[in-house]
Scaffold this motif. Structure first.
Motif, mmCIF file in Angstrom:
data_model
loop_
_atom_site.group_PDB
_atom_site.id
_atom_site.type_symbol
_atom_site.label_atom_id
_atom_site.label_comp_id
_atom_site.label_asym_id
_atom_site.label_seq_id
_atom_site.Cartn_x
_atom_site.Cartn_y
_atom_site.Cartn_z
ATOM 1 N N TYR A 226 48.292 43.523 38.089
ATOM 2 C CA TYR A 226 47.650 43.426 36.786
ATOM 3 C C TYR A 226 48.505 42.566 35.855
ATOM 4 N N GLY A 227 47.833 41.681 35.129
ATOM 5 C CA GLY A 227 48.533 40.794 34.201
ATOM 6 C C GLY A 227 48.890 39.446 34.780
ATOM 7 N N ASP A 228 48.822 39.291 36.101
ATOM 8 C CA ASP A 228 49.110 38.000 36.732
ATOM 9 C C ASP A 228 48.008 36.988 36.442
ATOM 10 N N THR A 229 48.325 35.720 36.699
ATOM 11 C CA THR A 229 47.355 34.632 36.578
ATOM 12 C C THR A 229 47.080 34.051 37.953
ATOM 13 N N VAL A 230 45.794 33.982 38.295
ATOM 14 C CA VAL A 230 45.332 33.454 39.576
ATOM 15 C C VAL A 230 44.720 32.072 39.333
ATOM 16 N N TYR A 231 45.064 31.127 40.187
ATOM 17 C CA TYR A 231 44.615 29.739 40.019
ATOM 18 C C TYR A 231 43.810 29.283 41.227
ATOM 19 N N ASP A 232 42.685 28.620 40.958
ATOM 20 C CA ASP A 232 41.884 28.004 42.018
ATOM 21 C C ASP A 232 41.665 26.536 41.665
ATOM 22 N N PRO A 233 42.306 25.608 42.389
ATOM 23 C CA PRO A 233 42.148 24.184 42.086
ATOM 24 C C PRO A 233 40.816 23.607 42.546
ATOM 25 N N PHE A 234 40.046 24.351 43.321
ATOM 26 C CA PHE A 234 38.708 23.924 43.754
ATOM 27 C C PHE A 234 37.733 25.054 43.433
ATOM 28 N N VAL A 235 37.566 25.350 42.160
ATOM 29 C CA VAL A 235 36.947 26.610 41.754
ATOM 30 C C VAL A 235 35.445 26.648 41.985
ATOM 31 N N GLY A 236 34.770 25.494 42.051
ATOM 32 C CA GLY A 236 33.337 25.475 42.340
ATOM 33 C C GLY A 236 32.541 26.330 41.379
ATOM 34 N N THR A 237 31.738 27.251 41.916
ATOM 35 C CA THR A 237 30.910 28.120 41.084
ATOM 36 C C THR A 237 31.667 29.338 40.578
ATOM 37 N N GLY A 238 32.974 29.385 40.785
ATOM 38 C CA GLY A 238 33.792 30.410 40.151
ATOM 39 C C GLY A 238 33.932 31.712 40.912
ATOM 40 N N THR A 239 33.865 31.667 42.244
ATOM 41 C CA THR A 239 34.015 32.902 43.008
ATOM 42 C C THR A 239 35.402 33.511 42.805
ATOM 43 N N THR A 240 36.443 32.682 42.797
ATOM 44 C CA THR A 240 37.785 33.204 42.552
ATOM 45 C C THR A 240 37.904 33.747 41.139
ATOM 46 N N THR A 241 37.286 33.068 40.174
ATOM 47 C CA THR A 241 37.294 33.548 38.793
ATOM 48 C C THR A 241 36.643 34.917 38.700
ATOM 49 N N LEU A 242 35.494 35.069 39.337
ATOM 50 C CA LEU A 242 34.798 36.351 39.337
ATOM 51 C C LEU A 242 35.654 37.427 39.994
ATOM 52 N N ALA A 243 36.289 37.095 41.118
ATOM 53 C CA ALA A 243 37.139 38.068 41.806
ATOM 54 C C ALA A 243 38.316 38.482 40.935
#
Length: 369
Positions: A226-243
């Motif tokens: 909790y509190g970490d930052t997750v990065y996706d350089p190929f985020v597309g429709t945002g599946t990593t963002t949603l996760a």
């Protein structure tokens, strides 16, 4: 708990992120030598199109990976010391100029990451079985020109520098713990769950090439707190963002395609309900695990009405998304998510608190590796 989520339309090889500003990378890049990505790679480098036109698969393969290498340069820069990167990628098979062969994307990417000083760790195979009767490749039932069908992709895992360290008894880390039975499933090297719907309603592209949310969600729970930052350089429709939102982590994502990024907001319509359902599913699954055991685990959870197997699990606390607000638009989309704990109030007895306090110091200095 409050988390922030940024989506940027731009080139992941040249971001505005600060050095060492992300704790975990979870991504799935365009796969070199998969035909749906030819136009993207060719538009950025004429050498790709020239090699494909000439039937030179190896030259095309290398030219495509040269583009990904620039992203890996940036990934190494923005990843914090001790941070991990998890790359989901599949190999490619293709016939060019009458010759059929395998293009080992996973090996080429792992070599590139290693050359940038990132240490390879044990990886996982994500198996995506198909029931199609015609799934085989090659000349049917006759030797020797039939080929093994690729039904798996790789989840490559690398770390920057030494293992990450935490203060003894760090609240975010202990609340982020996973259950014993989850650890035994997640840390197997073979994962089996289905893919995800690929069609897009936005018209940005015929297929999203998205992975199922279960894949980044599992990785985020495994390798961040909790509190970490997750990065996706190929985020597309945002599946990593949603996760990341579902897992209670901050996130940032980049993608070249504004249309894909636009599609993310449609995924927020039921995020609060989906988040609570995911939390309740984890809690119910653990209760079922306890009920099925011959002997009851020996430790009481602090926030819940069930026992757990290890001391490390006692302070697990799961959070559900209660609201999401959009704070920026345009090419810089920003969302703020509020999270509330999902607790069992009857689990917080005076006796339970006293037990938790009595051995908090002895509990784990040794496991902070």
């Amino acid at each position: 708990m409050r988390t922030e989520h940024a989506l940027r339309v731009g080139d992941a090889a040249d971001t505005e992120l600060a050095d060492g500003s992300v704790d975990l990378v979870v991504t799935s890049p365009p796969y070199p030598m998969i035909e749906m990505w030819d136009d993207l790679f060719s538009a950025r480098d004429d050498a790709v199109a020239d090699a494909l036109d000439a039937g030179d698969g190896q030259a095309a393969f290398e030219a495509m990976h040269d583009q990904l290498d620039a992203v890996w340069d940036e990934l190494e820069r923005v990843l914090a010391p001790g941070g991990l990167a998890c790359i989901n990628v599949g190999d490619a098979t293709r016939s060019l100029d009458g010759s059929f062969r395998l293009y080992p994307n996973h090996a080429r990417i792992l070599t590139a990451l290693s050359e940038r000083g990132l240490s390879p760790l044990p990886d996982a195979l994500w198996r995506k079985p198909t029931n199609r009767l015609t799934k085989f490749m090659g000349s049917g039932t006759l030797p020797t020109n039939a080929y093994v069908t690729l039904e798996h992709e790789y989840v490559l895992i690398v770390r920057k520098g030494d293992s990450r360290s935490f203060p003894p008894g760090d609240d975010d880390r202990y609340e982020s713990a996973f259950f014993w039975e989850e650890r035994n499933e997640w840390f197997s090297d073979l994962w089996e769950f289905t893919g995800t719907e690929q069609r897009l309603d936005s018209g940005a592209r015929e297929r999203s090439a998205a992975f199922p949310v279960e894949l980044p969600l599992r990785l985020i729970r495994m390798y961040s707190v909790y509190g970490d930052t997750v990065y996706d350089p190929f985020v597309g429709t945002g599946t990593t963002t949603l996760a990341a939102m579902l897992a209670g982590r901050n996130s940032v994502g980049y993608d070249l395609d504004a249309g894909l990024v636009d599609a993310f907001e449609d995924r927020l319509t039921d995020v609060c309900e989906r988040s609570r359902a995911a939390v309740e599913a984890r809690l119910d699954a653990h209760r079922d695990f306890v009920a099925d055991r011959d002997d009851e685990p020996g430790y009481d959870a602090t926030y819940y009405d069930f026992p757990v197997v290890t001391k490390q699990e006692r302070d697990i606390r799961l959070y559900a998304v209660s609201s999401v607000t959009k704070t920026e638009s345009g090419d810089n989309r920003q969302f703020v998510a509020e999270h509330e704990p999902v607790d069992d109030t009857d689990a917080r007895s005076t006796q339970g608190d006293a037990v938790a306090d009595s051995d908090a110091t002895e509990e784990l200095d040794a496991d902070d590796d």
